[in-house]
Design an enzyme around this catalytic site. Structure first.
Site, mmCIF file in Angstrom:
data_model
loop_
_atom_site.group_PDB
_atom_site.id
_atom_site.type_symbol
_atom_site.label_atom_id
_atom_site.label_comp_id
_atom_site.label_asym_id
_atom_site.label_seq_id
_atom_site.Cartn_x
_atom_site.Cartn_y
_atom_site.Cartn_z
ATOM 1 N N HIS A 36 -29.939 -28.104 18.106
ATOM 2 C CA HIS A 36 -31.384 -27.935 17.027
ATOM 3 C C HIS A 36 -30.881 -27.772 15.729
ATOM 4 C CE1 HIS A 36 -31.452 -23.622 18.131
ATOM 5 N NE2 HIS A 36 -32.045 -23.523 16.957
ATOM 6 N N ASP B 167 -27.927 -26.989 24.453
ATOM 7 C CA ASP B 167 -28.210 -26.921 22.911
ATOM 8 C C ASP B 167 -26.867 -26.832 22.083
ATOM 9 O OD1 ASP B 167 -29.664 -26.840 20.701
ATOM 10 O OD2 ASP B 167 -30.825 -25.479 21.270
ATOM 11 N N SER C 192 -28.788 -18.656 15.578
ATOM 12 C CA SER C 192 -28.606 -19.925 16.332
ATOM 13 C C SER C 192 -27.305 -20.610 15.889
ATOM 14 C CB SER C 192 -29.539 -21.193 15.959
ATOM 15 O OG SER C 192 -30.616 -20.858 17.074
HETATM 16 N N1 ARG Z 1 -36.500 -21.158 19.448
HETATM 17 C C1 ARG Z 1 -35.215 -21.626 18.988
HETATM 18 C C2 ARG Z 1 -35.026 -20.771 17.757
HETATM 19 O O1 ARG Z 1 -35.808 -20.494 16.965
HETATM 20 C C3 ARG Z 1 -35.105 -22.979 19.356
HETATM 21 C C4 ARG Z 1 -35.899 -24.042 18.425
HETATM 22 C C5 ARG Z 1 -35.507 -25.304 18.569
HETATM 23 N N2 ARG Z 1 -36.185 -26.191 19.825
HETATM 24 C C6 ARG Z 1 -37.470 -26.392 19.959
HETATM 25 N N3 ARG Z 1 -37.631 -26.961 21.145
HETATM 26 N N4 ARG Z 1 -38.233 -26.550 19.052
HETATM 27 O O2 ARG Z 1 -35.199 -21.314 16.672
HETATM 28 N N1 GLU Z 2 -33.397 -20.610 17.771
HETATM 29 C C1 GLU Z 2 -33.227 -19.258 16.797
HETATM 30 C C2 GLU Z 2 -32.566 -19.975 15.707
HETATM 31 O O1 GLU Z 2 -32.597 -21.322 15.329
HETATM 32 C C3 GLU Z 2 -32.589 -18.105 17.391
HETATM 33 C C4 GLU Z 2 -33.524 -17.510 18.393
HETATM 34 C C5 GLU Z 2 -33.821 -16.197 17.624
HETATM 35 O O2 GLU Z 2 -34.741 -16.248 16.842
HETATM 36 O O3 GLU Z 2 -33.342 -15.398 18.213
HETATM 37 O O4 GLU Z 2 -31.738 -19.242 14.958
#
Ligand code: ARG
Ligand code: GLU
Length: 719
Positions: free
Chosen positions: A86, A222, A654
């Site tokens: 991502h 991921d 991330s």
């Molecule tokens: N929650 C994760 C982070 O904040 C991954 C985001 C990307 N994935 C998604 N399904 N939108 O950013």
């Molecule tokens: N998916 C998040 C990022 O893009 C990390 C998840 C979080 O916020 O801990 O940094």
């Protein structure tokens, strides 16, 4: 009285000692003094100097700030890096077309010559960091106004960073810590030729999509692979085919020996933003006003998009990335509200504040300095609340109407032309709009956006007090009497902003078309809202926010002075941090226990060929059927996919490397659990887990699934 104080101190030790196990995002330069002993007690075999050093190469030399918003780690002596799928999503999409769809099929460069350049993508290393508090505050005096202070601070920062980078190709930035009680400088080296080496198909890299996002148990692969290129002197250079792979000062070894529950873990990366020291008044505003408003607005937008995406394949593709990004924080905030409630966050803060005030009041000096803090906070939040709400509705509802955001590209140029200047004076800006417009219309559907427009304007007038609404709304109300569907219909049938061709035409002769644009209904709607926002809402909000920041600075100083039972770590601010914890499952609710790891079996359990997010690639199914896991299986013969641990992380982490006690890579961080999303505001060790892609799955995908095992030859793999 004495007795009371004594009882009070004993009684309150637990309240004041609120740093929980595994909480904290620590500054690498203070690890030796603050954390080394604790980390080694918990299992770490390295020294603080192995993690951060300016005298020898250390782990820090392999930690990359990737594209400004994510983290990556260097895993070969030829500049190869892992980050999340991502995090590389934009680049992978950029190289994709219907004929050559890297998102769907994945991509693997078969040799360095096939690696794909990504204009604009940067990889930044930290050369060193330094406490520059004294220099930054040298000309600041206690009686100064906020604006004067800011001016002095900015002047000093400009001087110090200039001095630190002169005669070098390094960059430098200075950030406030503890709300401006301290300042640290980071000297950086930024590489501008970063190429895509490989990515799994989205059915692995984004498996589970938005449904599984922010959730444990998780089965998302991921990750993506990039490489840093440098010039012949190993220095940063713009893209050139003559550039060569970067030779790093440190290469992270990879362990496929596996992990057990309770193993020591450490995450090293660039967490973006946390606010752990807020007053109860701030938490109240976030939990009861701001988060719920933003969640509700996004829910409406997502609902409209969902329906149209389901009904039309073209719309589905156009809106997929936008949908993912809108849904990401919609879900995060929703989890945050619930987590704050479960943690009883406001009452906990209030209790702390009461005790803190008792402590302040036992000392005349402290009372003079800090006695009014909470009443001041209360006053300021009562004041900022309406502006914060207008700000949320502006950015989430009004600017959520895509046609309004398209018209907004023109705002600055039109302001220039308004003063009587000619288009030639704004040519640079006009070319910029041209590019933005091309990107915008690729993924724009007017029918969908018309629905969004009607819904968002209704939300706005239903929630924003009449006296605070932008002027255009009284006209709309007069003519349409609350029928926003009709208003939107008229707007979309008349506005030139529905059409890329018309917008591009207008751009060709802005001197002639200036008046026409000014009269366009989408432009008029945008102009009324955006100028109110820029001229009134934002300046007022910013001013109040600066005053709150000053209060927070005082509060922070007071806590560190008076509550000495606690170790303080600065809030995340996109600077390099270390956090540590252990591999650990958790109990999300009564009667339910979550294991600490997942396997490929779980991917197959979730498989659903009818739902995009849960499609499993045939090749992966075949490997599963044959249990063809090679050296990547665990002791039970399963193929591990992800694990969770108690490291304190946030957005920006991330792609961060997750290390074992020996400093070997065991995984790549990519998410946090639903129950733990409130940890940006209040940390709870029982519930907060970071979610990590097991490096054995990463290597399995590269080697067995993609047949790109040649990349493994570059890596140091510990078996
Ligand atoms: N929650 C994760 C982070 O904040 C991954 C985001 C990307 N994935 C998604 N399904 N939108 O950013
Ligand atoms: N998916 C998040 C990022 O893009 C990390 C998840 C979080 O916020 O801990 O940094």
């Amino acid at each position: 009285m004495k007795k009371f104080i004594l009882v009070f101190l004993i009684f309150n030790f637990s309240i004041f000692n609120f740093l929980k196990a595994d909480e904290g995002m620590w500054l690498p330069i203070f690890l030796k003094a603050m954390n080394e002993a604790d980390m080694q007690n918990k299992g770490l075999k390295l020294s603080a100097e192995d993690i951060y050093s300016i005298n020898k190469s250390s782990l820090k030399d392999a930690i990359v700030h990737f594209g400004g918003g994510c983290t990556a780690e260097i895993i070969s002596d030829q500049g190869l890096m892992f980050t999340n799928h991502h995090c590389g999503y934009g680049q992978i999409q950029e190289h994709s077309s219907v004929e050559n769809d890297l998102l769907t099929n994945g991509f693997w460069a078969k040799s360095q010559a096939e690696e794909l350049p990504n204009p604009g993508l940067v990889a930044t290393l930290i050369i060193r960091m330094e406490d520059v508090t004294a220099q930054v505050l040298a000309n600041v005096t206690s009686g100064m106004s906020d604006t004067e202070r800011e001016k002095k601070v900015n002047e000093a920062i400009a001087l110090i960073t200039k001095e630190a980078t002169k005669d070098s190709h390094y960059g430098a930035y200075i950030r406030p810590f503890f709300y401006g009680n301290e300042y640290y400088m980071f000297v950086t080296e930024t590489f501008k030729d970063v190429r895509l080496v490989g990515a799994p198909p989205s059915s692995i890299g984004k498996f589970g999509g938005d449904t599984d996002n922010w959730m444990w148990p998780r089965h998302t692969g991921d990750f993506s692979v990039f490489r840093i290129y440098a010039n012949k002197d190993n220095k940063p250079a713009d893209y050139s085919k003559d550039n060569v792979p970067y030779k790093p000062k440190y290469v992270i070894p990879i362990s496929i020996k596996g992990i057990e529950e309770n193993d020591f873990t450490m995450v090293y990366g660039f967490p973006g933003r946390t606010t752990e020291y807020l007053s109860s008044f701030a938490v109240n505003m976030i939990m009861n006003e701001s988060d719920p408003a933003k969640v509700k607005i996004r829910e409406t937008r997502l609902g409209i998009w969902d329906a149209d995406m389901k009904a039309n394949d073209k719309v589905r593709i156009q809106y997929s990335a936008k949908h993912a990004s809108l849904a990401n924080y919609w879900k995060k905030w929703d989890g945050e509200i619930k987590g704050l409630k479960t943690a009883d966050a406001i009452n906990k803060k209030k209790l702390f504040e009461q005790d803190f005030l008792l402590k302040v009041n036992t000392d005349d000096d402290a009372k003079g300095k800090y006695g009014n803090l909470f009443s001041d906070f209360e006053k300021m939040y009562a004041e900022i609340s309406v502006w914060s709400k207008q700000r949320d509705y502006h950015s989430e509802a009004i600017m959520g109407i895509e046609i309004v955001s398209a018209a907004a590209y023109f705002y600055d140029v039109m302001e220039v032309l308004k003063t009587g200047k000619k288009a030639v004076d704004a040519q640079k800006n006009i070319s910029k709009i041209n590019g933005e417009v091309s990107d915008f219309y690729k993924n724009f559907n007017a029918v969908t956006d018309e629905k969004i427009c009607a819904a968002m304007l209704k939300t706005y007038v239903d929630n924003i007090d009449k006296s605070q609404q932008a002027a255009v709304f009284s006209e709309i109300q007069k003519k349409y009497k609350g029928d926003f569907k009709k208003y939107a219909k008229d707007l979309y049938s008349k506005s030139m902003f529905v059409s890329e061709t018309k917008v591009k035409e207008a751009l060709m002769d802005m001197d002639k078309n200036y008046k026409k644009i000014e009269k366009d209904p989408a432009y008029k709607l945008m102009y009324s809202c955006l100028s109110k926002y820029k001229k009134e809402v934002l300046p007022t909000y910013t001013d109040l926010d600066a005053k709150i920041n000053t209060l927070n600075r005082t509060y922070m100083k007071a806590m560190r002075e008076l509550v000495t039972t606690k170790k303080y770590y600065p809030d995340a601010n996109s600077t390099l941090r270390v956090t540590y914890g252990k591999v650990s499952g958790y109990v999300p609710k009564n009667g339910v226990h979550y294991d600490y790891y997942t396997t490929l079996d779980g991917v197959m359990e979730k498989e659903n060929p009818a739902v995009d997010e849960f499609v499993v690639f045939p090749k992966l199914k075949e490997l599963y059927k044959n249990k063809d896991y090679g050296q990547y299986a665990n002791k039970k013969g399963e193929l591990p996919v992800a694990f969770c641990a108690s490291n304190h992380t946030t957005g920006g982490n991330s792609g961060s490397p997750v290390f074992n006690a020996e400093g070997q890579l065991i995984g790549t961080n990519f998410d946090r659990n639903w129950e733990g999303t409130m940890s940006d505001i209040i940390y709870n060790p029982d519930q907060v887990r970071n979610i990590v892609l097991d490096v054995r799955f990463t290597l399995f995908v590269i080697d067995k699934f993609a047949g790109a095992g040649y990349l493994l030859n570059e890596m140091k793999i510990i078996k």
